[in-house]
Design an enzyme around this catalytic site. Sequence first.
Site, PDB file in Angstrom:
ATOM      1  N   GLU A 104     116.756  32.094  87.332  1.00 28.09           N
ATOM      2  CA  GLU A 104     117.240  31.098  86.372  1.00 28.09           C
ATOM      3  C   GLU A 104     117.727  29.848  87.100  1.00 28.09           C
ATOM      4  O   GLU A 104     118.234  29.935  88.219  1.00 28.09           O
ATOM      5  CB  GLU A 104     118.405  31.685  85.551  1.00 28.09           C
ATOM      6  CG  GLU A 104     118.057  32.020  84.124  1.00 28.09           C
ATOM      7  CD  GLU A 104     117.728  30.819  83.244  1.00 28.09           C
ATOM      8  OE1 GLU A 104     117.256  29.778  83.747  1.00 28.09           O
ATOM      9  OE2 GLU A 104     117.946  30.918  82.034  1.00 28.09           O
ATOM     10  N   ASP A 108     124.858  29.205  81.727  1.00 29.23           N
ATOM     11  CA  ASP A 108     125.940  28.440  81.099  1.00 29.23           C
ATOM     12  C   ASP A 108     126.699  29.383  80.165  1.00 29.23           C
ATOM     13  O   ASP A 108     127.594  30.102  80.592  1.00 29.23           O
ATOM     14  CB  ASP A 108     125.317  27.233  80.389  1.00 29.23           C
ATOM     15  CG  ASP A 108     126.349  26.357  79.699  1.00 29.23           C
ATOM     16  OD1 ASP A 108     127.542  26.648  79.797  1.00 29.23           O
ATOM     17  OD2 ASP A 108     125.946  25.365  79.061  1.00 29.23           O
ATOM     18  N   LYS A 136     127.980  28.180  85.636  1.00 30.95           N
ATOM     19  CA  LYS A 136     129.164  27.465  85.128  1.00 30.95           C
ATOM     20  C   LYS A 136     130.166  28.548  84.721  1.00 30.95           C
ATOM     21  O   LYS A 136     130.112  29.037  83.586  1.00 30.95           O
ATOM     22  CB  LYS A 136     128.804  26.616  83.909  1.00 30.95           C
ATOM     23  CG  LYS A 136     127.929  25.402  84.193  1.00 30.95           C
ATOM     24  CD  LYS A 136     127.693  24.629  82.893  1.00 30.95           C
ATOM     25  CE  LYS A 136     126.764  23.462  83.083  1.00 30.95           C
ATOM     26  NZ  LYS A 136     126.391  22.809  81.802  1.00 30.95           N
ATOM     27  N   PHE A 157     127.653  18.596  82.311  1.00 35.96           N
ATOM     28  CA  PHE A 157     126.208  18.542  82.109  1.00 35.96           C
ATOM     29  C   PHE A 157     125.532  17.919  83.321  1.00 35.96           C
ATOM     30  O   PHE A 157     125.937  16.867  83.803  1.00 35.96           O
ATOM     31  CB  PHE A 157     125.869  17.743  80.850  1.00 35.96           C
ATOM     32  CG  PHE A 157     124.416  17.826  80.500  1.00 35.96           C
ATOM     33  CD1 PHE A 157     123.887  18.976  79.947  1.00 35.96           C
ATOM     34  CD2 PHE A 157     123.569  16.759  80.754  1.00 35.96           C
ATOM     35  CE1 PHE A 157     122.534  19.076  79.646  1.00 35.96           C
ATOM     36  CE2 PHE A 157     122.213  16.846  80.453  1.00 35.96           C
ATOM     37  CZ  PHE A 157     121.698  18.003  79.906  1.00 35.96           C
ATOM     38  N   ARG A 170     113.730  16.353  85.282  1.00 40.53           N
ATOM     39  CA  ARG A 170     113.380  17.579  86.018  1.00 40.53           C
ATOM     40  C   ARG A 170     112.810  17.281  87.399  1.00 40.53           C
ATOM     41  O   ARG A 170     112.891  18.091  88.307  1.00 40.53           O
ATOM     42  CB  ARG A 170     112.318  18.383  85.242  1.00 40.53           C
ATOM     43  CG  ARG A 170     112.779  18.920  83.905  1.00 40.53           C
ATOM     44  CD  ARG A 170     111.778  19.953  83.406  1.00 40.53           C
ATOM     45  NE  ARG A 170     111.940  20.268  81.994  1.00 40.53           N
ATOM     46  CZ  ARG A 170     112.810  21.136  81.496  1.00 40.53           C
ATOM     47  NH1 ARG A 170     113.634  21.774  82.303  1.00 40.53           N
ATOM     48  NH2 ARG A 170     112.876  21.375  80.202  1.00 40.53           N
TER      49      ARG A 170
HETATM   50  P1  IMP Z   1     122.863  29.371  78.309  1.00 40.39           P
HETATM   51  O1  IMP Z   1     121.957  30.127  77.390  1.00 40.39           O
HETATM   52  O2  IMP Z   1     123.979  28.672  77.575  1.00 40.39           O
HETATM   53  O3  IMP Z   1     123.375  30.209  79.460  1.00 40.39           O
HETATM   54  O4  IMP Z   1     122.050  28.174  78.881  1.00 40.39           O
HETATM   55  C1  IMP Z   1     121.037  28.386  79.740  1.00 40.39           C
HETATM   56  C2  IMP Z   1     119.948  27.334  79.681  1.00 40.39           C
HETATM   57  O5  IMP Z   1     120.373  26.093  79.144  1.00 40.39           O
HETATM   58  C3  IMP Z   1     119.576  27.070  81.107  1.00 40.39           C
HETATM   59  O6  IMP Z   1     118.540  27.933  81.495  1.00 40.39           O
HETATM   60  C4  IMP Z   1     119.188  25.632  81.094  1.00 40.39           C
HETATM   61  O7  IMP Z   1     117.809  25.537  80.854  1.00 40.39           O
HETATM   62  C5  IMP Z   1     119.993  25.016  79.979  1.00 40.39           C
HETATM   63  N1  IMP Z   1     121.214  24.363  80.516  1.00 40.39           N
HETATM   64  C6  IMP Z   1     122.469  24.856  80.607  1.00 40.39           C
HETATM   65  N2  IMP Z   1     123.321  23.977  81.158  1.00 40.39           N
HETATM   66  C7  IMP Z   1     122.571  22.874  81.443  1.00 40.39           C
HETATM   67  C8  IMP Z   1     122.898  21.597  82.064  1.00 40.39           C
HETATM   68  O8  IMP Z   1     124.026  21.276  82.457  1.00 40.39           O
HETATM   69  N3  IMP Z   1     121.851  20.736  82.170  1.00 40.39           N
HETATM   70  C9  IMP Z   1     120.579  21.023  81.761  1.00 40.39           C
HETATM   71  N4  IMP Z   1     120.252  22.196  81.199  1.00 40.39           N
HETATM   72  C10 IMP Z   1     121.239  23.120  81.030  1.00 40.39           C
HETATM   73 MG    MG Z   2     116.675  27.651  82.142  1.00 36.90          MG
END
Ligand code: IMP
Ligand code: MG
Length: 192
Positions: A104, A108, A136, A157, A170
């Site tokens: 991954e 987050d 995070k 972010f 990206r």
């Molecule tokens: P989660 O499901 O909240 O853990 O988020 C995971 C996905 O959200 C990651 O695999 C990223 O693709 C996207 N993501 C989370 N935080 C960020 C960030 O700060 N910038 C860009 N994409 C993020």
């Molecule tokens: Mg991702």
Amino acid sequence: MERIKLFDKTFKTFIPYEKIEKTIDTVADQVNADFEGCTDIPILLCVLNGSIMFTAELMKRLRFNCEVVSIKLSSYSGTSSTGQVRQVMGLTADITGRRIIIVEDIVDSGNTIMELQKILAEKGAASSCICTMLLKPDSCRKDLHPEYIAMEIPNDFIVGFGLDYNELGRNFKDIYILDPEAQDFPETETKQ
Ligand code: IMP
Ligand code: MG
């Protein structure tokens, strides 16, 4: 420090590529220590699109036979999570009975990983572990403990090195953080 502008937002350098590379060296060593000499062929599961660069950098450093499989999940809109994880593209190969290393870009809220582990269990994976470039910890679910973490960052972010803001950013090799004080910066890239 370099600033980049993506749509309406300005970002500034946060983690330079040289530092990212070093942390990937370290995390690859840890994965090698656990998998080198294995008799099965583990699967590196690249979670598209964010993990493209991290997967590429990580796999170059691995010293055991492995296969790469992808899946595309999406949960972010703009700079925050929607809370809903959408499967945009399913697993690109049969994973029945295989050990999976989930690769991954960032964990987050942890929703994506939790959803992914559900999918892997349904598809008959033997086991799965998590290798994430970024974590995070402030926003991560307390019951989620990735086995391999290259870097921990605050709950801000970020973009670059595979990570996007509405699909832009990206391609940058450094990681950038949102710069709230510079929202009125000019449209084009500015060096300072
Ligand atoms: P989660 O499901 O909240 O853990 O988020 C995971 C996905 O959200 C990651 O695999 C990223 O693709 C996207 N993501 C989370 N935080 C960020 C960030 O700060 N910038 C860009 N994409 C993020
Ligand atoms: Mg991702």
